[in-house]
Design an enzyme around this catalytic site. Structure first.
Site, PDB file in Angstrom:
ATOM      1  N   ALA A   1       0.808  -1.229   0.000  1.00  0.00           N
ATOM      2  CA  ALA A   1       0.000   0.000   0.000  1.00  0.00           C
ATOM      3  C   ALA A   1       0.837   1.273   0.000  1.00  0.00           C
ATOM      4  O   ALA A   1       0.281   2.365  -0.038  1.00  0.00           O
ATOM      5  CB  ALA A   1      -0.896  -0.003   1.245  1.00  0.00           C
TER       6      ALA A   1
ATOM      7  N   GLY B   1       2.666   3.069  -5.809  1.00  0.00           N
ATOM      8  CA  GLY B   1       2.048   2.505  -7.003  1.00  0.00           C
ATOM      9  C   GLY B   1       0.539   2.327  -6.898  1.00  0.00           C
ATOM     10  O   GLY B   1      -0.184   3.175  -6.360  1.00  0.00           O
TER      11      GLY B   1
ATOM     12  N   SER C   1      -2.531  -9.686 -13.779  1.00  0.00           N
ATOM     13  CA  SER C   1      -1.833  -8.912 -14.805  1.00  0.00           C
ATOM     14  C   SER C   1      -2.182  -9.498 -16.164  1.00  0.00           C
ATOM     15  O   SER C   1      -2.588 -10.665 -16.263  1.00  0.00           O
ATOM     16  CB  SER C   1      -0.327  -9.057 -14.567  1.00  0.00           C
ATOM     17  OG  SER C   1       0.396  -8.765 -15.731  1.00  0.00           O
TER      18      SER C   1
ATOM     19  N   TYR D   1       7.110 -14.739 -13.407  1.00  0.00           N
ATOM     20  CA  TYR D   1       6.129 -13.678 -13.109  1.00  0.00           C
ATOM     21  C   TYR D   1       4.767 -14.070 -13.698  1.00  0.00           C
ATOM     22  O   TYR D   1       3.742 -13.995 -13.016  1.00  0.00           O
ATOM     23  CB  TYR D   1       6.594 -12.343 -13.703  1.00  0.00           C
ATOM     24  CG  TYR D   1       5.616 -11.205 -13.457  1.00  0.00           C
ATOM     25  CD1 TYR D   1       5.390 -10.714 -12.168  1.00  0.00           C
ATOM     26  CD2 TYR D   1       4.911 -10.615 -14.505  1.00  0.00           C
ATOM     27  CE1 TYR D   1       4.488  -9.672 -11.935  1.00  0.00           C
ATOM     28  CE2 TYR D   1       4.017  -9.566 -14.282  1.00  0.00           C
ATOM     29  CZ  TYR D   1       3.805  -9.109 -12.995  1.00  0.00           C
ATOM     30  OH  TYR D   1       2.913  -8.085 -12.767  1.00  0.00           O
TER      31      TYR D   1
HETATM   32  N1  LIG Z   1       2.192  -1.438 -12.983  1.00  0.00           N
HETATM   33  C1  LIG Z   1       1.756  -2.252 -13.945  1.00  0.00           C
HETATM   34  O1  LIG Z   1       1.791  -1.922 -15.141  1.00  0.00           O
HETATM   35  C2  LIG Z   1       1.190  -3.587 -13.582  1.00  0.00           C
HETATM   36  C3  LIG Z   1       0.768  -4.413 -14.625  1.00  0.00           C
HETATM   37  C4  LIG Z   1       0.190  -5.632 -14.320  1.00  0.00           C
HETATM   38  C5  LIG Z   1       0.035  -6.019 -13.007  1.00  0.00           C
HETATM   39  N2  LIG Z   1       0.480  -5.222 -12.001  1.00  0.00           N
HETATM   40  C6  LIG Z   1       0.307  -5.697 -10.628  1.00  0.00           C
HETATM   41  O2  LIG Z   1      -0.136  -4.635  -9.814  1.00  0.00           O
HETATM   42  C7  LIG Z   1       0.256  -4.868  -8.455  1.00  0.00           C
HETATM   43  C8  LIG Z   1       0.860  -3.597  -7.879  1.00  0.00           C
HETATM   44  O3  LIG Z   1       2.054  -3.315  -8.579  1.00  0.00           O
HETATM   45  P1  LIG Z   1       2.586  -1.838  -8.843  1.00  0.00           P
HETATM   46  O4  LIG Z   1       2.618  -1.647 -10.306  1.00  0.00           O
HETATM   47  O5  LIG Z   1       1.897  -0.868  -7.982  1.00  0.00           O
HETATM   48  O6  LIG Z   1       4.109  -2.042  -8.388  1.00  0.00           O
HETATM   49  P2  LIG Z   1       5.033  -1.272  -7.337  1.00  0.00           P
HETATM   50  O7  LIG Z   1       4.913   0.192  -7.497  1.00  0.00           O
HETATM   51  O8  LIG Z   1       6.376  -1.895  -7.510  1.00  0.00           O
HETATM   52  O9  LIG Z   1       4.417  -1.699  -5.930  1.00  0.00           O
HETATM   53  C9  LIG Z   1       4.511  -3.022  -5.491  1.00  0.00           C
HETATM   54  C10 LIG Z   1       4.156  -3.073  -4.026  1.00  0.00           C
HETATM   55  O10 LIG Z   1       4.284  -4.435  -3.578  1.00  0.00           O
HETATM   56  C11 LIG Z   1       5.111  -4.425  -2.416  1.00  0.00           C
HETATM   57  N3  LIG Z   1       5.828  -5.681  -2.202  1.00  0.00           N
HETATM   58  C12 LIG Z   1       6.807  -6.226  -2.954  1.00  0.00           C
HETATM   59  N4  LIG Z   1       7.269  -7.343  -2.346  1.00  0.00           N
HETATM   60  C13 LIG Z   1       6.574  -7.482  -1.186  1.00  0.00           C
HETATM   61  C14 LIG Z   1       6.620  -8.394  -0.105  1.00  0.00           C
HETATM   62  N5  LIG Z   1       7.526  -9.375  -0.056  1.00  0.00           N
HETATM   63  N6  LIG Z   1       5.753  -8.240   0.912  1.00  0.00           N
HETATM   64  C15 LIG Z   1       4.864  -7.220   0.914  1.00  0.00           C
HETATM   65  N7  LIG Z   1       4.796  -6.298  -0.060  1.00  0.00           N
HETATM   66  C16 LIG Z   1       5.646  -6.432  -1.090  1.00  0.00           C
HETATM   67  C17 LIG Z   1       6.080  -3.269  -2.648  1.00  0.00           C
HETATM   68  O11 LIG Z   1       6.730  -2.910  -1.448  1.00  0.00           O
HETATM   69  P3  LIG Z   1       8.126  -2.069  -1.496  1.00  0.00           P
HETATM   70  O12 LIG Z   1       7.759  -0.667  -1.883  1.00  0.00           O
HETATM   71  O13 LIG Z   1       8.649  -2.192  -0.112  1.00  0.00           O
HETATM   72  O14 LIG Z   1       8.975  -2.723  -2.526  1.00  0.00           O
HETATM   73  C18 LIG Z   1       5.101  -2.227  -3.147  1.00  0.00           C
HETATM   74  O15 LIG Z   1       4.377  -1.697  -2.074  1.00  0.00           O
HETATM   75  C19 LIG Z   1       1.214  -6.055  -8.497  1.00  0.00           C
HETATM   76  O16 LIG Z   1       0.519  -7.217  -8.099  1.00  0.00           O
HETATM   77  C20 LIG Z   1       1.585  -6.166  -9.973  1.00  0.00           C
HETATM   78  O17 LIG Z   1       1.910  -7.496 -10.346  1.00  0.00           O
HETATM   79  C21 LIG Z   1       1.063  -4.010 -12.253  1.00  0.00           C
END
Ligand SMILES: NC(=O)c1ccc[n+]([C@@H]2O[C@H](COP(=O)([O-])OP(=O)(O)OC[C@H]3O[C@@H](n4cnc5c(N)ncnc54)[C@H](OP(=O)(O)O)[C@@H]3O)[C@@H](O)[C@H]2O)c1
Length: 299
Positions: free
Chosen positions: A21, A24, A146, A171
């Site tokens: 949370a 992103g 995703s 992934y």
């Molecule tokens: N952005 C896209 O285009 C996209 C596309 C398809 C799917 N998604 C999905 O959307 C979701 C959110 O991703 P986002 O794009 O917002 O990415 P992001 O900005 O990298 O955020 C990811 C979040 O997950 C947390 N996280 C990573 N490893 C963790 C762990 N071991 N325990 C608890 N939290 C953890 C991160 O914490 P830290 O900040 O501490 O690293 C961060 O808060 C993900 O499930 C991703 O697969 C995103």
């Protein structure tokens, strides 16, 4: 005009937990839910990052934000996090399984699972199972998947990628597992007569930390180029969060639904219902994944 944050009904009196949370899509999800009056539990692995994200939201005038420490790479964290929620709130309306890690060099979770399968899928499945008793009968579980699900295959013979690790293959496997889990949970909740809804959502392509964090020492020039080329196609994190917010709050969103953006083949736009990957429609594969995952979680 498509569905936006303005269409979210009042969330006054509701309690939501969002994983990942602090940044992103998770952060945008927290912002929107808190704006609509929900109490939001920000479940993050880094307490200091969570604290600064919360401070920034408080400075913007939002209230009702609490922090839960949760590193999904260690399944032993799940029980204590769920106990904290039980102790502080005793109930939950919304669980948003949002946290994710994409394409790191080979790493294992604390319990020895390949990191993406461990964090994205097993950690969220364990968390959901631990929090399900707290969810109200009109509650919802939203699991973030995703577009990578469409390329995903479950590597039944080697879920931990002990051989021939492929960062993006792993992934895709984890994101296919996310949607299979959401649909299997829906089937199980319906069979048990529960009113809780389980839904899935994917953001298309949104500009977050995810793209930057997957550029590692192992990335070749092609990957760096792809990130640059795709950049103009990326939508904002707030647009990317809309499908999961829609799944979590729209009255028309039914258990078993899957939402993604409505334009450019699901890469951008406003939330709409969309098809899940064929493997996720196969109930025998879903049941198999559920029982294998339960064994791994309980091991
Ligand atoms: N952005 C896209 O285009 C996209 C596309 C398809 C799917 N998604 C999905 O959307 C979701 C959110 O991703 P986002 O794009 O917002 O990415 P992001 O900005 O990298 O955020 C990811 C979040 O997950 C947390 N996280 C990573 N490893 C963790 C762990 N071991 N325990 C608890 N939290 C953890 C991160 O914490 P830290 O900040 O501490 O690293 C961060 O808060 C993900 O499930 C991703 O697969 C995103």
């Amino acid at each position: 005009m498509g569905w936006t944050v303005a269409d979210i009904p009042s969330q006054e009196g509701r309690i939501a937990l969002v994983t990942g949370a602090n940044i992103g899509l998770g952060l945008e999800t927290v912002r929107a839910l808190a704006m609509k009056g929900a109490t939001v539990l920000m479940a993050c692995r880094s307490h200091s990052k969570a604290e600064s994200a919360r401070s920034a939201l408080l400075e913007q005038g939002l209230t009702g934000l609490d922090l839960i420490d949760l590193d999904l790479a260690d399944l032993d964290n799940v029980g204590p996090a769920a106990e904290t929620v039980q102790r502080r709130y005793g109930q939950l309306d919304l669980l948003i399984n949002n946290a994710g890690v994409m394409a790191p060099p080979y790493q294992r979770s604390r319990q020895g699972h390949e990191l993406q399968f461990g964090v994205n899928h097993l950690g969220h499945m364990a968390l959901t199972q631990a929090l399900l008793p707290l969810l109200k009968q009109d509650g919802r579980v939203v699991t973030v998947t995703s577009g990578a699900q469409y390329f995903g295959r479950i590597r039944w013979h080697d879920l931990a990628w002990q051989e021939n690790y492929d960062r993006f293959g792993a992934y895709s496997q984890s994101k296919l597992a996310n949607v299979m889990f959401a649909l299997e949970l829906d089937a199980r909740l319906k069979r048990s007569g529960s009113g809780i809804r389980s839904l899935a959502a994917h953001p298309g392509m949104a500009r977050t930390n995810l793209q930057r964090s997957n550029l590692t020492a192992e990335s070749n020039q092609l990957e760096h180029l792809a990130v640059k080329l795709f950049d103009p196609l990326l939508q904002s994190a707030s647009m990317g969060a809309l499908p999961q917010l829609h799944a979590a709050t729209a009255s028309s969103a039914a258990s078993g639904d899957h939402f993604g953006p409505d334009r450019l083949g699901g890469l951008r736009g406003h939330p709409t219902r969309c098809r899940v990957a064929p493997a996720a429609r196969d109930s025998s594969q879903r049941e198999r994944l559920w029982s294998v995952s339960e064994e791994l979680i309980q091991a």
